[in-house]
Design a protein around this motif. Structure first.
Motif, mmCIF file in Angstrom:
data_model
loop_
_atom_site.group_PDB
_atom_site.id
_atom_site.type_symbol
_atom_site.label_atom_id
_atom_site.label_comp_id
_atom_site.label_asym_id
_atom_site.label_seq_id
_atom_site.Cartn_x
_atom_site.Cartn_y
_atom_site.Cartn_z
ATOM 1 N N ARG A 101 -3.415 0.381 -3.589
ATOM 2 C CA ARG A 101 -2.764 -0.925 -3.513
ATOM 3 C C ARG A 101 -1.966 -1.123 -4.797
ATOM 4 O O ARG A 101 -2.453 -0.859 -5.904
ATOM 5 N N ALA A 123 0.715 5.628 0.002
ATOM 6 C CA ALA A 123 -0.039 6.871 0.139
ATOM 7 C C ALA A 123 0.479 7.865 -0.890
ATOM 8 O O ALA A 123 1.684 8.064 -1.026
ATOM 9 N N TRP A 139 -11.961 5.027 7.245
ATOM 10 C CA TRP A 139 -10.965 5.762 8.025
ATOM 11 C C TRP A 139 -11.630 6.849 8.845
ATOM 12 O O TRP A 139 -12.704 7.343 8.497
ATOM 13 N N ILE A 181 -2.346 6.380 9.459
ATOM 14 C CA ILE A 181 -1.704 7.364 8.586
ATOM 15 C C ILE A 181 -1.483 8.640 9.386
ATOM 16 O O ILE A 181 -2.398 9.128 10.056
ATOM 17 N N ASP A 232 -4.606 9.683 -0.950
ATOM 18 C CA ASP A 232 -5.134 8.576 -1.745
ATOM 19 C C ASP A 232 -4.304 7.330 -1.425
ATOM 20 O O ASP A 232 -3.118 7.265 -1.762
ATOM 21 N N LEU A 233 -4.927 6.355 -0.750
ATOM 22 C CA LEU A 233 -4.232 5.116 -0.416
ATOM 23 C C LEU A 233 -4.483 4.110 -1.519
ATOM 24 O O LEU A 233 -5.635 3.728 -1.784
ATOM 25 N N SER A 286 -7.344 2.151 -6.015
ATOM 26 C CA SER A 286 -7.565 3.132 -4.968
ATOM 27 C C SER A 286 -8.407 2.485 -3.867
ATOM 28 O O SER A 286 -9.570 2.160 -4.064
ATOM 29 N N LEU A 307 -9.062 -1.609 5.366
ATOM 30 C CA LEU A 307 -8.487 -0.313 4.972
ATOM 31 C C LEU A 307 -9.423 0.567 4.161
ATOM 32 O O LEU A 307 -8.985 1.565 3.591
ATOM 33 N N TYR A 353 0.848 -1.194 0.000
ATOM 34 C CA TYR A 353 0.000 0.000 0.000
ATOM 35 C C TYR A 353 0.887 1.249 0.000
ATOM 36 O O TYR A 353 1.858 1.322 0.736
ATOM 37 N N VAL A 368 2.891 5.972 6.974
ATOM 38 C CA VAL A 368 1.892 4.902 6.923
ATOM 39 C C VAL A 368 2.396 3.696 7.698
ATOM 40 O O VAL A 368 3.583 3.336 7.622
#
Length: 326
Positions: A272, A259, A323, A307, A269-270, A281, A320, A257, A298
């Motif tokens: 993968r 950021a 949040w 984060i 914007d996290l 996203s 995930l 992951y 992170v």
């Protein structure tokens, strides 16, 4: 794309880090710039924490959002220029985590905080070194850190009481950390001066899953993988504008992951990362991005993720996608 199979499981991960702490507890000469802490911790409340009340006394809603997991592209987003992370975060679980400001070997300035209530309040502890580059909790009370004094030689430090006191620094054994004196180099179990991004490209962040496996995020957006303790590194995907890196094992497979800033997300914007595939996203976290480079950190663990974005802290659920500010 075929995910890499992690070579050592989570039990191995804890065993290695416990071994680091055991080594750190051996008697050694204290760092001349960083005596053991003996002062009580001080506490503060996370800015923007839920439970704060306005003029009407109503509880404010945290200003965070989560995406539906739409697939994104790999084009460079707009935002702070990628720079080596200076705001560190290391999580034990969804409740206990540590934050640290790196500082520098020459000027010092490191700072360290711990929370045991999911980020609602943070206790400031004495930093064990003038500069820090890694903080890793092992249990609810035990933690180790890697840092340096004025000479910038990395040492490891251990605490058994939530950072109220620290053992004297010892040589790092079997550890992973970015080097404080050279942004292109990292310390690994097999190479004290590995260059995962090459001789001229800075390492933005480093995250490990075992004694053998780790990933580095490079200033050019490359994610590099090693599975032999840092001797060899291979390309494992690209995230243009990547600001911080976290990884974990999911069903014994490495999940990566990163950021970043950009797209339709007004905050972090996290995404993968899977080599050869479009970026996924996972969530849009928060609504504000630090203006200074290096201030996003992170940490991803099995129970969730954390984060840090400047002064703001966000916690995510296990998958995930959701949040909040504590």
């Amino acid at each position: 794309m075929q995910n890499k199979v992690a070579t050592i499981g989570l039990v191995g991960f804890l065993a290695v880090d416990v071994a680091l702490v055991a080594l750190a507890l051996r008697p050694s000469r204290p760092d001349d710039a960083s005596p053991a802490a003996t002062t009580p911790v001080t506490s503060f409340t996370t800015p923007g924490a839920s439970g704060a009340t306005g003029a009407t006394g109503a509880t404010k809603t945290p200003t965070t959002t989560a995406s539906s997991g739409a697939t994104g592209g790999s084009a460079a987003p707009t935002g702070p220029k990628p720079a080596p992370v200076t705001e560190l975060v290391g999580a034990l679980d969804a409740t206990t985590a540590w934050r640290a400001t790196t500082g520098t070997c020459g000027k010092g300035g490191s700072a360290m905080f711990v929370t045991t209530d999911g980020g609602k309040t943070w206790d400031k502890t004495e930093s064990p070194a003038r500069a820090l580059i890694r903080v890793q909790p092992l249990t609810a009370a035990r933690v180790f850190a890697i840092g340096a004094g004025s000479s910038c030689d990395l040492k490891q430090y251990a605490s058994n009481d939530l950072g109220v006191t620290w053992q004297a620094g010892t040589a790092v054994s079997g550890g992973w950390a970015r080097q404080l004196d050279e942004p292109t180099e990292v310390l690994t179990p097999q190479d004290d001066r590995a260059q995962p991004c090459g001789a001229s490209t800075d390492v933005i962040d480093l995250s490990r899953t075992s004694a053998d496996q780790a990933q580095a995020l490079c200033a050019d957006g490359s994610v590099m993988l090693t599975e032999d303790g840092g001797q060899r590194w291979t390309d494992d995907g690209t995230v243009k504008g990547g600001l911080a890196l976290g990884n974990r094992l999911e069903s014994n497979r490495l999940a990566t992951y990163v950021a970043r800033v950009g797209g339709d997300c007004p905050g972090i914007d996290l995404v993968r990362v899977v080599k050869g595939e479009k970026l996924e996203s996972v969530a849009c976290v928060g609504t504000k991005v630090p203006s200074e480079a290096g201030q996003v950190g992170v940490s991803v663990v099995s129970a969730g993720a954390w984060i840090v974005a400047g002064d703001a802290v966000y916690t995510g659920n296990a998958n995930l996608t959701k949040w909040k500010q504590p």
